[in-house]
Every structure is written in C-alpha cells, then in structure tokens.
Write an enzyme that holds these catalytic residues in place. Structure first.
Site, PDB file in Angstrom:
ATOM      1  CB  SER A 138      20.736  48.841   1.996  1.00  0.00           C
ATOM      2  OG  SER A 138      21.556  48.236   2.949  1.00  0.00           O
TER       3      SER A 138
ATOM      4  CE  LYS B  50      24.071  49.217   5.377  1.00  0.00           C
ATOM      5  NZ  LYS B  50      22.774  47.594   5.729  1.00  0.00           N
TER       6      LYS B  50
ATOM      7  CB  SER C 111      21.561  45.156   2.836  1.00  0.00           C
ATOM      8  OG  SER C 111      20.351  45.799   1.774  1.00  0.00           O
TER       9      SER C 111
END
Ligand SMILES: [Zn+2]
Lengths: 486, 95, 479
Positions: free
Chosen positions: A154, A79, A178
C-alpha cells in the site's frame, strides 16, 4: 547529474560542506514534483510552505554549525497514513477527506526534530489495504519504471516518489508487505522493522498487531540513517519496545563472509514468474560468492500465512475503522435521518470497495458463532508461524527470499479479483505475523526493465544485520544508480 | 464455504454499512471465495497451541496517574461535522 | 401460583468510577462538571492513529478492591475490545477485560434478617467509561460530551446469590462502604460514579433451574434498586402466571412512572465481537506488587464494626453508625485513646457531634477541635466542672471556633458550682421561702422534691452541681 538524483547521505554531505542549501534541495524536489508528478501521481498533498520553512530553519542551523541530525535539511515525504499537525491527513479515504489532525505522529515529530523538511503526503491504498495503490479513493499511483503499471502497495506513493526522485526518502507502513513489495516494484530499499521497534502513535491503524512504520529510500545506507531517527522507544505506544537503539550504520560495510543465510524452500513455490525467480536465484549465488553459506531451510506453516493474515488483519481493521462514524470528524452523511442512517450511510459512502470487503470479512470472523473457527484459530496458527521463524533462526543468521511472485503488473489487471490480489502477498505476510524485521533490496530487472527485489528476513531487533546483508549485495550491484525513465 | 445474502446483510448491519443490492451480491460471491480459501486452516491441529494476539511480548507499559493538558475544546471540535456549543451534535437519539 | 411461590434470583453488576486524577488511557482530568469536551484529547476523542497507555493507579485500585473482596488476583489479565456503535463511544469499541479479568472468585458478607449471608463476587475487571449524550437538546439533535469517556471504571459482578430486593440493597450498601473505605470510589449514586445494573429472574420455589433473566438499568439510588427489582419480580411472575414466557431483554427503570420498559428490540441483539486488544499487551501483576497492596490495605467496614463492638464494648447500633465512614471511625478512635469511657464517648458522637455536622452540612474531616480537646471537655463533665447540659453548649462552641473547653467555660461562666457552702446557702434560702411546700413534702407528697431542685437550680442559673443539690436538699428535708 541533478540534485534530486543524490542519495540522502550524498545530499547530507553536501549540506554539511555548505555546497548546497536545504532550501535549494527542497526547491529542486518541489520543481521535480511539479514536472513528473502529473505522470506518477504519488502526491496527495504537497506542503510547499511547510517544507520551505523547515528548509530555511535547517540552513540556519547548518550555518550556525548546530545541525539537528546527520540528515538535517534532507527533504522527505510521508505516506498519508501519518498524522501531521495542521496538515490534512486522509489515509487515502473519502471518510477522512478534510481531516486536519491536531497532532503529529511520533515519527513525524522525530523527523521534524531531526530537521528533515516534509514535502507532503503520499498516496496509498485506502487505509493501507491493498497491494497496488488502486484502492486509493483519490487516484492510483503509477510506477515510474512503466507508468502503465502499479508501483505496488500500500505504500505505493512513497515508493514511486522515491523512485521518481521527487523526494530523497519517505516513510511507509507495512502490515503485510506494504513497504517491501512497493520497494521491490520500484527499485528502492524498504525496511519493515521489528514490530515494536518504531512507534505507531499517530499512524492511522489498519491492523494494530501487524502495522509497523519504516523507511523507504534509494540505498541501504539511507535506510539505516533514516531508521536511526525513527527507532525510538515511545511511551505513548504500549507496544513500543523498550529496547536501546543500536548504531545502524556501524557494521554496514562488514560484508557477509561467514554468515549462514537460510533459503526457505516454501518461498520458491510454483507460480513465481520465471524472470523474478531468476533474479532472486542470481542474488543468492552472489551471496555465496561473497562468502556466505546458503542453507536450505523449511518454514512449514508458510502456506497458512495467507489465510491467517486475511482473518486477523480484517478482524482488527473492522474494529479499528469503527471510529469513522461521522460524529467527531471526517465525512458525515448530512441527509441521514436518525442515528442508524448517520452511521450506515456515512460509512457506506466513506469507504471504498476493498475497505468494505475487509470490514465485512473481519466483522464476520469475529461475530458470534464464528470467532473460534476463524479468528481464534487464525491466532493459533499465527503462533505456529512465529515458531517456524524462531526454530529456523537457531540455525541461520537471516533468510533470503523473493518479495513478490510477480513483477509489477498492469494497473487494472487484478482489481476485480481480490483473491488473486491477496495471493501476491504470500511471501511478505509471514514476516508481519511473526513480528520479525524484513527488508527489500533491489536485485535486478526483468527483460522489460521492471524492477525485482530481494527479501531479507531476520531475528527480532536484528535490523542492523539485515542492512549489512543488503549492503553487501548493493555494493556489488548498484542497481540504485539506475534511474527510472521518467 | 458460502456466505448467503442474508448473512451478508446481517454482517453489514453489525458493521453499519448500508450496502446496495449489487454490493450485497458481489460481497456474497467474493467473501465466499475468501472464506473457501481460509478453510484450509481447519485442517491444522491447533488443539494445544496458544493463540498469538501480540507480535512481540512487550511488558505492560504503565503511566503515572498525573493529568496532562487536554486539547482546548475548539481544537477537539475543529473537525466536527456538526456541533452545538462545545458539544458534538448528532441526529436525535431515540432510545 | 402466588408471588410467594416463586423464588427470585438476583445478580448485580456494579460500575464504580475510580478516584484517579487522570483517565485510564490518557492524561485528561477525570474532574466532574466541566464544560462539555473540556477534558478531552486525541486519545479519548478516538482520533485516528492514537493509542492507549494504562494508568498505573487503576491497576493499584483494582488489586486493592480485589483483595478487599477476597478475590484471586490474576498474575496475567488481558484487555479486550467490546465493539458497538454509539455516539458517546468514540472509538466504536470499549477497552475492557473479558476472558481474563484482573480479579475473580471473591466474596462479600451482608446482613439479612436471617443473619449473615455470603454473596460471591464472580469477577472484577477494569474498563473505560463512555461519554454522555444529551437527548433533549432541542432542534432534533442529541449532543455528545466526551469528558467522561475514558474515566476508569471497575466492574464488579456478583454471582446470582441474592434472593430479594432487600438483600440486593444490603449488598450494594456493603460494597459501596468497602469501595469508599478503600478510597477508590466516592460512592455517589446521584452523579453516577457508583452505578448498578441488576439481573433478575424468578423460578418456582424449590427449583434449581434459573428462569430467563432480564437486565435492569438506570438504578441510580438504593430506593430505585429496591423498587425496580420488586417491580420486575412481580412483572415476571405475572408473565408466567398468565401463561407467557419471560424474554431475555434489557429494561430501563422509569423513575417518574415507577415502571420499567424494554430498551432494545430483539433484532438489535448485540454481538459485541470481543477480541484481545492489540494495542495493549497483557497486564502482568507480580506477587510482590499484590503483597505490597495487601499490606497497605485498610481495615474494612465489617471488620472495624466488629472490632468496635469487641474492643470498645459498644452496642452494634453505635458501632455501625461510628464505622459507616472511615474518617468518623478514625476520629472516634483518636478520641477513645484519650478518653476511656467509650460508651459515653459514643453517646456524645451519636447525640451531639453528628447533629452538629448534619446542621452544618459538613463531614468529620472539617471538625475544628482536636480529639484531645474533646477528651478534655468530657473529663470536665465527669468531674462536674461543667454540667452535661452546659457541656453540650461548650461542644457547640468548640465546633464553631475550635477553642478549648476551659476557655469557653471560663469566658461564658459555665463552670458548675460544687462548693457545698455556696449551695447550702441557696438551699437554706429556698427552704425558708417555701414553708408551705415543706409541709406538703413531709405530709408525703414526695414529688414536691423536684420543685425544690428546680428552684435551687434556677437561683443558681443552672450551674449548681445537681448531685450536691440533691444531696443537700435531702439532708435538710430530713430524709
Ligand atoms: Zn484524553
């Protein structure tokens, strides 16, 4: 079967047997990224050279019979919230466009030391604030199961990349769901460890008392193997727990016979999509069939988690994001006349609407005259929510519940209605507020072919049990063998 | 609970955000809705509840007082939007 | 009402940089004077994602200071973030302690013309320093150097117990002495390692309600503290006298103009939005740790001064000078162990040693001779081996070279002549040559005696034992 369809452990086995090289596996990923990513848009940045160099080094170690770890040579993605030395890291924000960190996050270092080639940086909601990946300043990521839909957020880029077999596994972060929600939306496994289990050093902060990095993989065993590398006490993180790392794979196959699994009634509230609820209920029956006892339990303060979270997280975020001021790195409004404009124009242009919304909300909650009514009160309710978990874990070994009240929704569907977007986090937030571990494991599909996930919550530092419970289900229903139609 | 435009502007000043008039308007509406939702917490009796500011109760981690190498200034300033020598440069501060 | 009808009320906030090797939350050096941003790393630069880890010596120093100021040391203290934007504050917040500081409720005694006065210390907390901005860099720019960002500070806040500028200065001096004694701070106001802000208000005499206070900043010498507080008192009295009202504000002392000016306008009023620092768990200090620090606490300046008076029988004036700095006091005591007449020893310290140190611009730690060697010299003076005057020259030589007194006396031929026969011969010679002066003396002009002493000493190149010279002259002159 293609090379990229293998799980991490299957690939590791072939690497160990010399049947395939890390360079081959890495190239296979790079080719797949080239082919499918234009449709998925999971990657913000691909580090082809870096990944191949790491793969070559891995192959040399394998050849010399000195692999750095069981996963040596298995390529993964990150990420874009994890700092990577020498490789641009943006947190999905314009304010950090072009920022090249002088250091690796601790977990990035651990992955490098374990020999995993890092394929690049994955898309996310800006500063991890969002549940759909649509708040990324660059572009939204698409769900490999239906490209008109969100992969969740996310860590949507990480989940989509794993589901689209662009990477064998990925790192995500989970502040209010997330990791777990995008895992549920993409038929992948996501684990949010206990707060303090995995180092936050070098992970760009959203809400410091809630953030926790964790693995995102296709199988439970892969998640266990990846967590094995990540779960290390870090003297650079004062909130890192000085707790020994257990062997997360040891008890994986022991099943659930004799375990007491709590079913929190507040997690089956009205408003859940019928098909989602049906999948989750079917999974609960499966556990019963496998020998677990289901216990009806109550976490009475669950209904307050959303309000609590949306005061605490934005408050911490408003402070964490003060450093993006155009002075030392990142975007600067070059036309600013004077210091005041330097700040306010840089930040106005650097942040997207969701980030501004949370900065505003958090600033307000901490401001003079409102602190007691908002922030302090939320912290007290947080205590009540934690105590709910402590109490219930005296009676049951773990909790089983839904992840999201809905299946993956259409991109654009909820962008203009922040509150309805926030409401979707209602089942994932309490876990972060309590600091306990949570896991998402695939538990079925809707008729339209959209993935549904099951949430398993446990006591602090009981990740091994969560993995074992998830594995018991996965062994019976290998949804992970279903490949996204991309 | 409604957040007035004036309050929105005050908070934006604190947060150093040069919001456009449209943003002010939109945030006033959206934040008011969120604040309405969170007023739910006011109904709870938390009189004798200790606040939680840390998710887990870890002991204080302390480091020994020894120096470690700093970054070379060229690395510290590598991302700087503007610099002069080895200093970060900003528009002149008038106190 | 004239100024004398008003009662000033003053409280002081002191920021003292701690003498640690590394910064409070990272391993960068705290050294002063490096090239800009040479001592910076991702943590003190406020890069994204980095986290603070507390330096244990900062805690030790805070407890030490708290115990020295008779504070309660809190078993649990909490870190907070103080949020504000400024280029020298890299994270956009300062990590400090707010609700629960490490030490509270202390006190410090000061001397006033009315006698001893107790000033209460409200709290002591730990925090990080900010960097430095240079505003007159030219080119319409300010430059930011973050070497100082993250240097550990103690903030020591007094209660508003001070009543005039002199008391404020006394308090600051006493506090600085304590910190320097403890080895936690270098007491340097010029370089800003010991900084002071003053909160000043005035109220009509006899009132019990404090007036509106102003905060004075940039007071980087004791002289400025006094000037600025006195200026502020008369400014506030003027405002009230002319029917106005004192605004709460921060005022900056302008050293050159000798006036203060308002620093921030009201629309900029700060809202620091303090909240508990999520990146640092609360700090727990055990009773064992507090006791251990307490046991290792050195004797403090005031106690030492009092002991110097009682134990050595020294005048308070001497004791104050000798105990102003711990190394000097330690050296004095080492000498006193070997030389019993403390007052004489003190005279040599105050008269000679401090002068030599001042001339050389050095401190007692760089003295080249040992306490035993000094005791040896003073013993030689007492025994008349060397005259007091020659002894001063011997000391100067010892100070330069570290050689022993007997060596120097022998080499330079400074030994005093105490041989009665040798002195008698010289006395006889002088008297024989000055028959006329003898007449005058015997006629009653007694001051001529001094003339004879001078002649004898000159003939003996100053080395005659003065007592013996006197004695023999008197005898020969028939007194
Ligand atoms: Zn540093």
């Amino acid at each position: 079967m293609q090379l990229t369809d293998l799980t991490m452990l299957e690939l590791a086995e072939k690497l160990a047997a010399g049947q395939v090289s890390s360079v081959e596996a890495t190239r296979a990923c790079l080719e797949r990224i080239q082919r499918v990513d234009p449709k998925i848009r999971a990657f913000l940045r691909v580090d082809e050279a870096g990944a191949l160099a790491a793969a070559e080094a891995s192959d040399a170690r394998r050849k010399a019979g000195t692999p750095a770890s069981p996963l040596d040579g298995v390529p993964v993605g990150l990420k874009d919230l994890f700092l990577t030395e020498g490789l641009e890291t943006t947190a999905g924000s314009r304010v950090l466009e072009g920022f090249v960190p002088p250091l690796d996050a601790t977990v990035v270092r651990l992955l490098r030391e374990a020999g995993l080639p890092l394929l690049g940086k994955l898309n996310l909601d800006e500063f991890a604030m969002g549940s759909s990946n649509e708040s990324s300043a660059y572009f939204p990521t698409h769900n490999p199961w239906d490209v008109t839909r969100t992969p969740g957020g996310s860590s949507g880029g990480s989940a989509a990349a794993v589901a689209a077999r662009e990477v064998f596994g990925a790192l995500g972060t989970d502040t209010g769901g997330s990791i777990r929600q995008p895992a549920a939306f993409t038929n992948t496994v996501g684990l949010k460890p206990t707060y303090g289990r995995v180092s936050r050093y070098g992970v760009i902060a959203y809400a410091s008392s809630l953030d926790q990095p964790g693995p995102m993989t296709r199988t439970v065993a892969d998640a266990a193997a990846l967590l094995q590398i990540l779960a290390q006490h870090d003297p650079k993180d004062s909130t890192s727990a000085p707790v020994k790392t257990p062997d997360y794979s040891a008890a994986l196959e022991q099943g659930v016979r004799g375990l007491k699994l709590g079913v929190p009634r507040e997690y089956f509230a009205q408003g859940m999509e019928e098909e989602v609820e049906a999948s989750v209920r079917a999974a609960l029956r499966e556990y019963e069939r496998l020998g677990a006892t289901l216990v009806d339990v109550s976490l009475p303060h669950t209904q307050y988690a959303l309000a609590t979270y949306y005061l605490i997280a934005p408050a911490e975020a408003s402070s964490n994001l003060a450093r993006y001021d155009g002075v030392r790195y990142g975007l600067r409004a070059k036309d600013a006349r004077g210091l005041k404009e330097l700040y306010s124009l840089t930040r106005e242009r650097g942040f997207g609407p969701e980030v501004k919304r949370r900065i505003m909300l958090g600033t307000y909650a901490l401001s003079a005259g409102y602190y007691d009514a908002y922030y302090l009160r939320a912290q007290k309710v947080r205590t009540l929510i934690r105590e709910d978990f402590t109490r219930v874990f005296q009676d049951v070994d773990a909790l089983v519940a839904p992840i999201s009240p809905v299946a993956p929704f259409k991109l654009g569907e909820k962008v203009d209605d922040p509150l309805s977007m926030y409401l979707m986090d209602v089942y994932t937030l309490p876990c972060n507020l309590a600091g306990v571990p949570g896991l998402s494991v695939p538990c079925g599909f809707t008729k339209a072919g959209l993935p549904v996930g099951l949430q398993i919550l446990g006591r602090a530092f009981d990740e091994a049990l969560l993995l074992r419970i998830a594995r018991a289900f996965e062994r019976e229903h290998d949804f992970f063998r279903r490949l996204a139609p991309i | 609970m409604a957040l007035t435009l004036e309050q929105v502007r005050h908070v934006a000043t604190l947060a150093r955000l040069a919001l456009t008039p449209e943003e002010e308007q939109r945030l006033s509406t959206q934040l008011s809705a969120v604040l309405d939702a969170v007023t739910q917490l006011q109904s709870l009796d938390v009189e004798n509840v200790e606040p939680t500011s840390h998710a887990t109760l870890t002991a204080s981690l302390l480091r020994e007082d020894v120096t470690r190498p700093s970054l070379p200034p060229e690395k510290s300033l590598a991302n700087a939007p503007a610099k002069s020598g080895t200093s970060f440069a900003v528009p002149k501060i008038i106190e | 009402m004239p100024v004398s009808d008003f009662q000033p009320v003053i409280g002081l906030e002191v920021h003292a940089q701690l003498l640690t090797q590394s910064k409070i939350f990272c391993g960068c050096s705290t050294a002063f004077g490096a090239e800009p941003n040479r001592n910076t790393c991702p943590v003190c630069l406020g890069m994204p994602g980095v986290l603070p880890v507390l330096n244990e010596r900062v805690v030790d120093f805070a407890i030490r200071t708290g115990l020295a100021l008779e504070c309660r040391v809190n078993a649990k203290s909490v870190w907070s973030r103080k949020n504000y934007f400024y280029p020298d504050l890299p994270k956009g917040y300062q990590i400090t302690q707010y609700d629960l500081p490490i030490c509270e409720h202390g006190k410090l005694l000061i001397d006033t013309p009315q006698g001893e006065k107790l000033i209460r210390v409200r709290r002591i907390h730990m925090e990080e320093d900010a960097g430095k901005s240079v505003h007159d860099a030219g080119g319409g720019q300010s430059l930011v150097d973050l070497n100082r960002a993250g240097v550990p500070l103690l903030e020591i806040v007094s209660e508003p117990d001070l009543r005039d500028a002199d008391e404020a200065v006394e308090y600051l001096k006493a506090l600085r002495d304590v910190l320097v004694y403890l080895g936690v701070n270098d007491g340097n106001l010029d370089e800003g390692s010991f900084r002071c802000d003053a909160n000043v208000s005035v109220m009509p005499k006899g009132s019990s309600t404090y007036g509106q206070r102003c905060e004075l900043k940039n007071l980087n010498s004791f002289r400025f503290v006094k000037q600025a507080i006195e200026y502020e008192i008369s400014r506030q009295v003027d405002v009230i006298e002319s029917g106005g009202k004192v605004d709460q504000e921060t005022r900056l002392w302008d050293v050159n103009k000798g006036v203060s000016r308002s620093m921030r306008s009201k629309e900029d009023a700060h809202d620091y939005r303090y909240f508990p620092e999520p990146d640092l768990p609360p700090l727990h200090v055990t009773t064992e740790v507090i006791e251990a620090v307490g046991h290792a606490l050195p004797e403090l300046p005031r106690a030492k001064l009092q002991r110097f008076v009682s134990q050595y029988g020294l005048p308070a004036y001497d004791a104050r000078i000798l105990t102003a700095e711990r190394p000097l006091a330690d050296f004095f005591e080492a000498c006193a162990l070997r030389y019993p007449d403390a007052k004489k020893l003190s005279n040599w310290f105050l008269g000679e040693l401090l002068r030599l140190l001042k001339e050389e611009g050095s401190t007692v730690s760089s003295v080249r001779f040992t306490p035993a060697q000094l005791a040896e010299l003073l013993g030689a003076v007492d025994q008349g081996t060397v005259s007091a005057n020659a002894g001063k020259d011997v000391l100067a030589e010892m100070f330069l070279t570290g050689r022993s007194a007997p060596d120097i006396i022998a080499e330079k031929g400074l030994a005093q002549v105490s041989d009665t026969g040798a002195i008698e011969a010289v006395v006889d010679d002088i008297l024989a040559k000055n028959a006329g002066e003898i007449e005058k003396y015997r006629a009653g002009k007694k001051q001529v005696f001094g003339f004879f002493v001078g002649q004898v000493m000159r003939a003996m190149k100053g080395k005659g034992n003065p007592a013996l010279v006197n004695e023999l002259l008197k005898k020969k002159l028939g007194d």
